[in-house]
Design an enzyme around this catalytic site. Structure first.
Site, PDB file in Angstrom:
ATOM      1  CB  ALA A 284      -0.959   0.002   1.182  1.00 28.97           C
TER       2      ALA A 284
ATOM      3  CD  GLN B 121      -5.462  -1.118   8.934  1.00 23.16           C
ATOM      4  OE1 GLN B 121      -6.099  -2.085   9.347  1.00 23.16           O
ATOM      5  NE2 GLN B 121      -4.162  -1.002   9.138  1.00 23.16           N
TER       6      GLN B 121
ATOM      7  CG  HIS C  54       1.397  -6.580   5.459  1.00 20.64           C
ATOM      8  ND1 HIS C  54       1.403  -6.163   6.770  1.00 20.64           N
ATOM      9  CD2 HIS C  54       1.701  -5.493   4.720  1.00 20.64           C
ATOM     10  CE1 HIS C  54       1.716  -4.871   6.809  1.00 20.64           C
ATOM     11  NE2 HIS C  54       1.891  -4.440   5.578  1.00 20.64           N
TER      12      HIS C  54
ATOM     13  CB  CYS D  48       7.518   5.578  24.891  1.00 20.89           C
ATOM     14  SG  CYS D  48       6.619   4.035  24.912  1.00 20.89           S
TER      15      CYS D  48
HETATM   16  C1  LIG Z   1      -0.431  -0.778   6.483  1.00 21.25           C
HETATM   17  C2  LIG Z   1      -0.934   0.427   5.807  1.00 21.25           C
HETATM   18  C3  LIG Z   1      -0.234   1.030   4.759  1.00 21.25           C
HETATM   19  C4  LIG Z   1       1.099   0.535   4.296  1.00 21.25           C
HETATM   20  O1  LIG Z   1       0.967  -0.699   3.639  1.00 21.25           O
HETATM   21  P1  LIG Z   1       2.259  -1.559   3.238  1.00 21.25           P
HETATM   22  O2  LIG Z   1       1.697  -2.639   2.382  1.00 21.25           O
HETATM   23  O3  LIG Z   1       2.799  -2.055   4.541  1.00 21.25           O
HETATM   24  O4  LIG Z   1       3.194  -0.667   2.528  1.00 21.25           O
HETATM   25  C5  LIG Z   1      -0.781   2.149   4.173  1.00 21.25           C
HETATM   26  N1  LIG Z   1      -1.943   2.641   4.576  1.00 21.25           N
HETATM   27  C6  LIG Z   1      -2.665   2.090   5.580  1.00 21.25           C
HETATM   28  C7  LIG Z   1      -3.970   2.677   5.977  1.00 21.25           C
HETATM   29  C8  LIG Z   1      -2.164   0.975   6.241  1.00 21.25           C
HETATM   30  O5  LIG Z   1      -2.868   0.452   7.226  1.00 21.25           O
END
Ligand SMILES: *Cc1c(COP(=O)(O)O)cnc(C)c1O
Length: 405
Positions: free
Chosen positions: A73, A182, A204, A329
């Protein structure tokens, strides 16, 4: 039950065993290059990629031809934003997005601003995390090329009013891009009904492998064109060159198919677990704050701030739970979550926020364990808090004049 209990499904998900099974032959005997046109090794690989393309498209009512495979993503977000800005310079150079977007969108927007390629409006969300549609309408100008608003937020889980945003973008004649990393496979999405023109997807987050994702790019009404970031070979309709990672793509396709088949049932199951967790915490603890809209959110997301505890202490006391904290943190900065800040959550409450991410393998037993561990940790920390004592005694903490002698 295995500890720490994994409750961080918005960070990543394990590969489903059926997904791994589907992938394995493409690491072994079916190792061909999908671009090899002269022999059966290539044809077998190409066929597998085309099946995956259909599986990915079907989940959101798209056509297989509208799916471009990427590395995830983050890359999809980059192609969408940079590619649209470069392709549509004649229309304008303005992007509208929201302060609570993923860093892959925000940092790309910052880059486009810095390099003088685009002007960006970062809308403030409402207190519940949702986009204010009137503010969005006002932000769109005759120079606006694209509106970038995520489908569901990775921290607070809120689901944006996609159909309303899509209708507004269509009315205004601007492209609607949504980062659906998501939301894809978790809630119903339809690129036609929602007027989505571009959509980012990650494997993933849906029980597929890391390092692969997709970009939906509308082909008709309107036909969207995006300039590529990576040149060479002209794969993926020229939008993303490079030899296709066939096993990963097969995994993404299978993962998409599995999510779609179980979507409603799994959403109901996770919603029940999430509600059980929230009810369990509220039964034993006071001074809790739910971050994000109470119902307009992902089934598997609960984000709570615990007043009168110290953020780092809370994480330390919850080592048997693999959850995420709104307090940074672990990183070099002590800045709390920018997402919670954008909602108007104060620094103290942002630092004590916990994101519980529920997913396919979460059990009721694990939720009971999470409730017990959280309650234990919060009670222990509050026993040491004079402020909590005062609040319990009914003293209005805001009325106290703190003086230093
Ligand atoms: C995890 C995530 C990404 C990044 O995706 P990758 O495949 O890890 O590069 C981008 N946007 C949102 C909303 C995500 O949750």
């Amino acid at each position: 039950m295995k500890t720490p209990v994994y409750l961080d499904y918005q960070a990543t998900t394990p590969v489903d065993p059926a997904v791994l099974e589907a992938m394995l032959p493409y690491f072994r005997e079916k190792f061909g290059n999908a671009a090899s046109r002269n022999h059966s090794y290539g044809w077998v690989a190409e066929k597998a990629v085309e099946i995956a393309r259909e599986q990915v498209a079907a989940v959101v009512g798209a056509n297989a031809k509208e799916i471009v495979f990427t590395s995830g993503a983050t890359e999809s977000d980059n192609i969408a934003l940079k590619g649209a800005v470069e392709m549509y310079t004649s229309r304008g150079d303005h992007i509208v997005t929201v302060q609570t977007e993923h860093k892959a969108v925000l940092d790309t927007c910052k880059y486009l601003e810095r390099s003088g390629r685009a002007q960006v409006t970062y809308l403030a969300p409402r207190k519940d995390g949702l986009v204010d549609l009137d503010a969005l309408r006002e932000a769109i100008t005759d120079k606006t090329v694209l509106v970038a608003i995520m489908a569901a937020n990775n921290e607070i889980g809120v689901i944006q009013p996609l159909a309303e945003i899509g209708a507004l973008c269509r009315e205004k004649g601007v492209l609607f891009f949504t980062d659906a990393a998501q939301a894809y496979g978790k809630i119903p999405l339809d690129v036609e009904a929602m007027n989505i023109d571009i959509m980012a997807i990650s494997a993933h987050k849906i029980y597929g492998p890391k390092g692969v994702g997709a970009l939906y790019v509308r082909r008709r009404r309107p036909r969207v064109r995006l300039a590529p970031l990576i040149h060479g070979g002209g794969h993926e309709r020229g939008m993303r060159s490079g030899t296709l990672p066939v096993p990963l793509i097969v995994g993404l396709g299978k993962a998409a198919e599995l999510c779609a088949a179980e979507l409603e049932r799994e959403a109901a199951r996770e919603t029940a677990l999430r509600d059980k967790l929230w009810a369990g915490l509220q039964k034993e603890l006071d001074y809790l704050h739910l971050n994000g809209h109470p119902t307009q959110r992902l089934p598997g997301n609960l984000n709570v701030s615990f007043e009168f505890v110290e953020g780092e202490g809370l994480m330390m006391a919850m080592k048997e739970l693999a959850v995420s904290s709104g307090s940074a943190c672990t990183s070099a900065s002590l800045e709390p979550s920018y997402v919670l800040k954008a909602l108007g959550v104060g620094d103290d409450l942002a630092h004590t926020s916990i994101r519980y991410g529920i997913g396919r393998y979460t059990t009721e037993e694990e939720i009971d364990f999470a409730i017990a561990k959280t309650v234990e940790a919060v009670q222990k920390l509050r026993e040491m808090s004079p402020l909590y004592e005062m609040a319990k005694e009914g003293i209005d903490l805001n009325s106290i004049e703190w003086t230093v002698h």
